[in-house]
Structure formats: structure tokens, C-alpha cells
Design an enzyme around this catalytic site. Structure first.
Site, PDB file in Angstrom:
ATOM      1  N   ASP A   8       0.870  -1.178   0.000  1.00 14.17           N
ATOM      2  CA  ASP A   8       0.000   0.000   0.000  1.00 14.17           C
ATOM      3  C   ASP A   8       0.910   1.233   0.000  1.00 14.17           C
ATOM      4  O   ASP A   8       2.126   1.120  -0.199  1.00 14.17           O
ATOM      5  CB  ASP A   8      -0.989  -0.040   1.184  1.00 14.17           C
ATOM      6  CG  ASP A   8      -0.316   0.130   2.534  1.00 14.17           C
ATOM      7  OD1 ASP A   8       0.931   0.197   2.591  1.00 14.17           O
ATOM      8  OD2 ASP A   8      -1.044   0.199   3.546  1.00 14.17           O
ATOM      9  N   CYS A  65       3.221  -3.243   4.088  1.00  8.52           N
ATOM     10  CA  CYS A  65       2.365  -2.120   4.488  1.00  8.52           C
ATOM     11  C   CYS A  65       3.082  -1.408   5.632  1.00  8.52           C
ATOM     12  O   CYS A  65       4.294  -1.593   5.803  1.00  8.52           O
ATOM     13  CB  CYS A  65       0.952  -2.580   4.849  1.00  8.52           C
ATOM     14  SG  CYS A  65       0.806  -3.654   6.289  1.00  8.52           S
ATOM     15  N   THR A  67       2.633  -1.507   9.129  1.00  8.29           N
ATOM     16  CA  THR A  67       2.979  -2.404  10.240  1.00  8.29           C
ATOM     17  C   THR A  67       3.266  -3.825   9.790  1.00  8.29           C
ATOM     18  O   THR A  67       3.886  -4.592  10.531  1.00  8.29           O
ATOM     19  CB  THR A  67       1.792  -2.501  11.217  1.00  8.29           C
ATOM     20  OG1 THR A  67       0.652  -2.985  10.467  1.00  8.29           O
ATOM     21  CG2 THR A  67       1.473  -1.162  11.846  1.00  8.29           C
ATOM     22  N   HIS A  98       9.954 -24.021   9.339  1.00  8.85           N
ATOM     23  CA  HIS A  98       8.845 -24.660  10.057  1.00  8.85           C
ATOM     24  C   HIS A  98       7.495 -24.480   9.376  1.00  8.85           C
ATOM     25  O   HIS A  98       6.627 -25.337   9.507  1.00  8.85           O
ATOM     26  CB  HIS A  98       8.745 -24.094  11.483  1.00  8.85           C
ATOM     27  CG  HIS A  98       9.849 -24.552  12.374  1.00  8.85           C
ATOM     28  ND1 HIS A  98       9.815 -24.406  13.740  1.00  8.85           N
ATOM     29  CD2 HIS A  98      11.030 -25.173  12.091  1.00  8.85           C
ATOM     30  CE1 HIS A  98      10.934 -24.899  14.270  1.00  8.85           C
ATOM     31  NE2 HIS A  98      11.679 -25.366  13.288  1.00  8.85           N
ATOM     32  N   HIS A 133       6.985 -30.916  10.235  1.00  9.48           N
ATOM     33  CA  HIS A 133       6.442 -29.619   9.822  1.00  9.48           C
ATOM     34  C   HIS A 133       5.508 -29.757   8.613  1.00  9.48           C
ATOM     35  O   HIS A 133       4.555 -29.008   8.479  1.00  9.48           O
ATOM     36  CB  HIS A 133       7.582 -28.640   9.529  1.00  9.48           C
ATOM     37  CG  HIS A 133       8.468 -28.445  10.714  1.00  9.48           C
ATOM     38  ND1 HIS A 133       8.017 -27.873  11.876  1.00  9.48           N
ATOM     39  CD2 HIS A 133       9.756 -28.808  10.932  1.00  9.48           C
ATOM     40  CE1 HIS A 133       9.005 -27.873  12.761  1.00  9.48           C
ATOM     41  NE2 HIS A 133      10.063 -28.426  12.222  1.00  9.48           N
TER      42      HIS A 133
HETATM   43  C1  RB5 Z   1      -1.751   2.708   6.497  1.00  9.72           C
HETATM   44  O1  RB5 Z   1      -1.774   3.903   7.184  1.00  9.72           O
HETATM   45  C2  RB5 Z   1      -1.619   1.542   7.465  1.00  9.72           C
HETATM   46  O2  RB5 Z   1      -2.809   1.403   8.199  1.00  9.72           O
HETATM   47  C3  RB5 Z   1      -1.302   0.268   6.718  1.00  9.72           C
HETATM   48  O3  RB5 Z   1      -0.151   0.437   5.972  1.00  9.72           O
HETATM   49  C4  RB5 Z   1      -1.040  -0.969   7.558  1.00  9.72           C
HETATM   50  O4  RB5 Z   1      -0.115  -0.710   8.560  1.00  9.72           O
HETATM   51  C5  RB5 Z   1      -2.239  -1.672   8.034  1.00  9.72           C
HETATM   52  O5  RB5 Z   1      -2.173  -2.710   8.698  1.00  9.72           O
END
Ligand code: RB5
Length: 145
Positions: A8, A65, A67, A98, A133
Site C-alpha cells: 500500500d 504495508c 505495520t 517450520h 512440519h
Molecule cells: C496505512 O496507514 C496503514 O494502516 C497500513 O499500511 C497498515 O499498517 C495496516 O495494517
């Protein structure tokens, strides 16, 4: 090996860097977007990459993304996908040994570019350990999602 990449807006820059690294190393890269910094929904790119892996269009996928959490949740909804959010060298190795992880997920806001490159390299070169596994991941595919 063909690898699909997706991100994203929060993961866009890191995805571009990793795509270039993979191309330089001779991997086939299928860039599923996003293609710019405009705000977008991680779910769309997670689905595109997860479906490419599940269908066999590509062997592996990489998702980025902010996080790594949203991409992980979304990608693991697709049967046959084993998406692993990696934040340590240990996890990069173990999710291959694993879990036979077929999608690597990275959080661009919590992982440096240098560490992301290292995790990607470990994830690509560590083999699945098979044995007990294999039995465990087969159970994943038998359960209803
Ligand atoms: C975008 O701001 C953020 O929410 C997205 O990149 C991600 O971290 C969502 O899990």
C-alpha cells in the site's frame, strides 16, 4: 523463481527497493502495485499477491504495508497462503523451515531497509525442513477457513 510484490502507500518505497534488489538477483518480479504514494487499501494488494501465489502464477509473494499486520491478516484469508510477518532474522529463517511460508510480509514503518533486505534474503534461501512440519502445514489445508 517468480515473485509477486504488493504494497500500500505506506509500503510503496520499500516495495520499489526490494523489487529492484530481486530483479538484480535474477528473480522474475510481478509487481501487483500500488504504483504510487496515494493513499490506498492494503487489502486490494494483499488479495492480488495472495491469489497469484495460491493459483501458482508465481511461487512466492512479498507484501509491505506500514505495520505488516493488515497485509498478514488479509493474505492469510486466501486458502493455501502461509503469509509470515517477519521482524527478526530468527523469524525469517523459522517461517521457512517450520511453516514453509510462501508470502513474506514486512512493515515499512517498523523495519529498516537494511533489515528488510536481510530478512528477504534469508527467507528466499532458507529451505522448508519437511518431516513433522509437513504434517502440520497439511492440517492447515484440511481445515475450513
Ligand atoms: C496505512 O496507514 C496503514 O494502516 C497500513 O499500511 C497498515 O499498517 C495496516 O495494517
Amino acid at each position: 523463481m517468480k515473485i509477486a510484490l504488493g504494497a500500500d502507500h505506506a509500503g510503496f518505497s520499500l516495495k520499489e527497493i526490494l523489487a529492484e534488489t530481486l530483479r538484480q538477483q535474477g528473480y522474475g518480479v510481478e509487481d501487483k502495485g500500488t504504483y504510487g504514494r496515494d493513499s490506498c487499501d492494503y487489502t486490494d494488494y494483499a488479495s492480488a499477491v495472495a491469489e497469484a501465489v495460491a493459483s501458482g502464477e508465481v511461487e512466492r509473494g512479498v507484501l509491505v504495508c506500514g505495520t505488516g499486520i493488515g497485509m498478514s491478516i488479509a493474505a492469510n484469508r486466501v486458502p493455501g497462503v502461509r503469509a509470515a510477518l517477519v521482524q527478526s532474522e530468527y523469524q525469517a529463517r523459522k517461517c521457512r523451515e517450520h511453516n514453509d511460508s510462501n508470502i513474506l510480509v514486512l512493515g515499512a514503518r517498523v523495519t529498516t531497509t537494511e533489515m528488510a533486505e536481510l530478512y528477504l534474503s534469508l527467507w528466499l534461501t532458507t529451505p522448508f525442513a519437511e518431516g513433522r512440519h509437513r504434517v502440520r502445514i497439511e492440517k492447515l489445508d484440511k481445515r475450513k477457513s
